[in-house]
Design a protein around this motif. Structure first.
Motif, mmCIF file in Angstrom:
data_model
loop_
_atom_site.group_PDB
_atom_site.id
_atom_site.type_symbol
_atom_site.label_atom_id
_atom_site.label_comp_id
_atom_site.label_asym_id
_atom_site.label_seq_id
_atom_site.Cartn_x
_atom_site.Cartn_y
_atom_site.Cartn_z
ATOM 1 N N LYS A 13 43.494 53.610 36.826
ATOM 2 C CA LYS A 13 44.930 53.363 37.029
ATOM 3 C C LYS A 13 45.232 51.865 36.998
ATOM 4 C CE LYS A 13 45.344 56.100 40.733
ATOM 5 N NZ LYS A 13 44.252 57.075 40.613
ATOM 6 N N VAL A 14 44.354 51.061 37.590
ATOM 7 C CA VAL A 14 44.579 49.617 37.594
ATOM 8 C C VAL A 14 44.596 49.070 36.179
ATOM 9 C CG1 VAL A 14 43.563 47.396 38.238
ATOM 10 C CG2 VAL A 14 43.674 49.237 39.917
ATOM 11 N N ASP A 15 43.623 49.467 35.346
ATOM 12 C CA ASP A 15 43.576 48.978 33.969
ATOM 13 C C ASP A 15 44.779 49.451 33.167
ATOM 14 O OD1 ASP A 15 41.229 47.626 34.422
ATOM 15 O OD2 ASP A 15 39.930 49.208 33.624
ATOM 16 N N MET A 16 45.207 50.686 33.382
ATOM 17 C CA MET A 16 46.369 51.207 32.667
ATOM 18 C C MET A 16 47.623 50.399 33.000
ATOM 19 S SD MET A 16 48.186 54.944 33.000
ATOM 20 C CE MET A 16 48.593 54.615 34.717
ATOM 21 N N LEU A 17 47.829 50.098 34.283
ATOM 22 C CA LEU A 17 49.002 49.341 34.699
ATOM 23 C C LEU A 17 48.901 47.882 34.254
ATOM 24 C CD1 LEU A 17 49.429 50.832 38.265
ATOM 25 C CD2 LEU A 17 50.888 51.258 36.302
ATOM 26 N N LEU A 18 47.708 47.319 34.362
ATOM 27 C CA LEU A 18 47.532 45.909 34.006
ATOM 28 C C LEU A 18 47.789 45.675 32.525
ATOM 29 C CD1 LEU A 18 46.756 43.173 35.219
ATOM 30 C CD2 LEU A 18 44.374 43.687 34.656
ATOM 31 N N ASP A 52 37.318 40.250 37.987
ATOM 32 C CA ASP A 52 36.652 41.443 38.483
ATOM 33 C C ASP A 52 37.687 42.474 38.924
ATOM 34 O OD1 ASP A 52 37.606 40.687 40.978
ATOM 35 O OD2 ASP A 52 35.680 39.935 41.679
ATOM 36 N N ARG A 53 37.209 43.631 39.363
ATOM 37 C CA ARG A 53 38.104 44.747 39.660
ATOM 38 C C ARG A 53 39.056 44.424 40.816
ATOM 39 N NH1 ARG A 53 33.931 49.225 42.033
ATOM 40 N NH2 ARG A 53 35.635 50.575 41.342
ATOM 41 N N ALA A 54 38.578 43.672 41.810
ATOM 42 C CA ALA A 54 39.453 43.333 42.937
ATOM 43 C C ALA A 54 40.572 42.387 42.499
ATOM 44 C CB ALA A 54 38.641 42.702 44.065
ATOM 45 N N ALA A 55 40.254 41.425 41.613
ATOM 46 C CA ALA A 55 41.272 40.491 41.129
ATOM 47 C C ALA A 55 42.318 41.226 40.298
ATOM 48 C CB ALA A 55 40.613 39.383 40.309
ATOM 49 N N LYS A 56 41.879 42.168 39.484
ATOM 50 C CA LYS A 56 42.828 42.946 38.677
ATOM 51 C C LYS A 56 43.715 43.804 39.574
ATOM 52 C CE LYS A 56 39.686 44.660 35.827
ATOM 53 N NZ LYS A 56 39.140 45.404 34.653
ATOM 54 N N LEU A 57 43.114 44.407 40.591
ATOM 55 C CA LEU A 57 43.894 45.203 41.539
ATOM 56 C C LEU A 57 44.955 44.342 42.219
ATOM 57 C CD1 LEU A 57 44.441 47.726 43.313
ATOM 58 C CD2 LEU A 57 42.583 46.933 44.811
#
Length: 215
Positions: A13-18, A52-57
């Motif tokens: 979901k994070v990658d889709m929104l980003l 990283d994943r936390a920064a993208k979130l």
């Protein structure tokens, strides 16, 4: 960046929104470092690591907050955040992969959060599924399978939110205080007001972007 002890992050979901709000954020950036020595110039490319994943979130959460899309559990927008004591555990997926379900409540709302078990921190790699684990059909199938294992029957004519209400009453285990941001999937009045502490109790089903332990 906020320091959190994550239990669950939905990278999908994070990658889709980003990709929609800031496509360049997740890409690696390349710069050139040069050194001139008399008539010669030496250059080399320096590649910065991707976030990283936390920064993208965090980037996605900031956009949702700034754009006014994040409400509360009792007054959800397209997304909602909260901090609640919640019980959680795995559910059998209806089409191949395990699900994870978090259940809790405020004074006004019975809440359920569900998603792919593979997004729990430290879980094994995801398995292929016919539907996304955080979709309404998959979550309701998982709840139905868990209810059947416990000998609980939900009448076929009951609305979908009845499953959330029943899950809130059947979840076992200790409660942990957690914080979360989730996408709203279903919301509406309780179908069982006679079982609730107040007649205007509402139900909310969401799929989390993240869940973390709260102090």
């Amino acid at each position: 960046m906020t320091v959190r002890y994550y239990l669950y992050i939905s990278d999908a979901k994070v990658d889709m929104l980003l990709s929609q709000i800031d496509p360049a954020f997740g890409r690696r950036s390349t710069t050139e470092a040069g050194l001139s020595v008399k008539l010669f110039s030496i250059k080399r490319s320096v590649e910065a690591p991707a976030p990283d994943r936390a920064a993208k979130l965090e980037r996605v959460l900031r956009h949702l907050e700034e754009s006014g899309q994040t409400g509360s559990v009792d007054e959800p927008g397209p997304y909602f955040r909260g901090t609640l004591p919640m019980q959680w555990g795995s559910l059998p997926g209806g089409n191949g992969g395990p699900l994870v379900y978090f259940g809790g409540r405020t004074d006004r709302t019975v809440l359920g959060l569900g998603g792919a078990g593979s997004h729990v921190i430290g879980a094994s790699a995801p398995q292929a599924q016919e539907f996304a684990p955080s979709s309404v059909p998959t979550l309701l199938t998982g709840l139905a399978t868990a209810f059947a294992a416990d000998g609980v029957e939900i009448p076929a004519e009951q609305p979908s939110l009845a499953w959330v209400h029943t899950a809130g009453r059947l979840l076992r285990g200790p409660r942990q205080p957690v914080e979360f941001v989730a996408r709203r999937l279903l919301a509406g009045p309780s179908p069982y007001p006679e079982l609730d502490p107040r007649p205007d109790m509402r139900l909310l089903l969401g799929s989390p972007l993240y869940v973390a332990l709260a102090d």
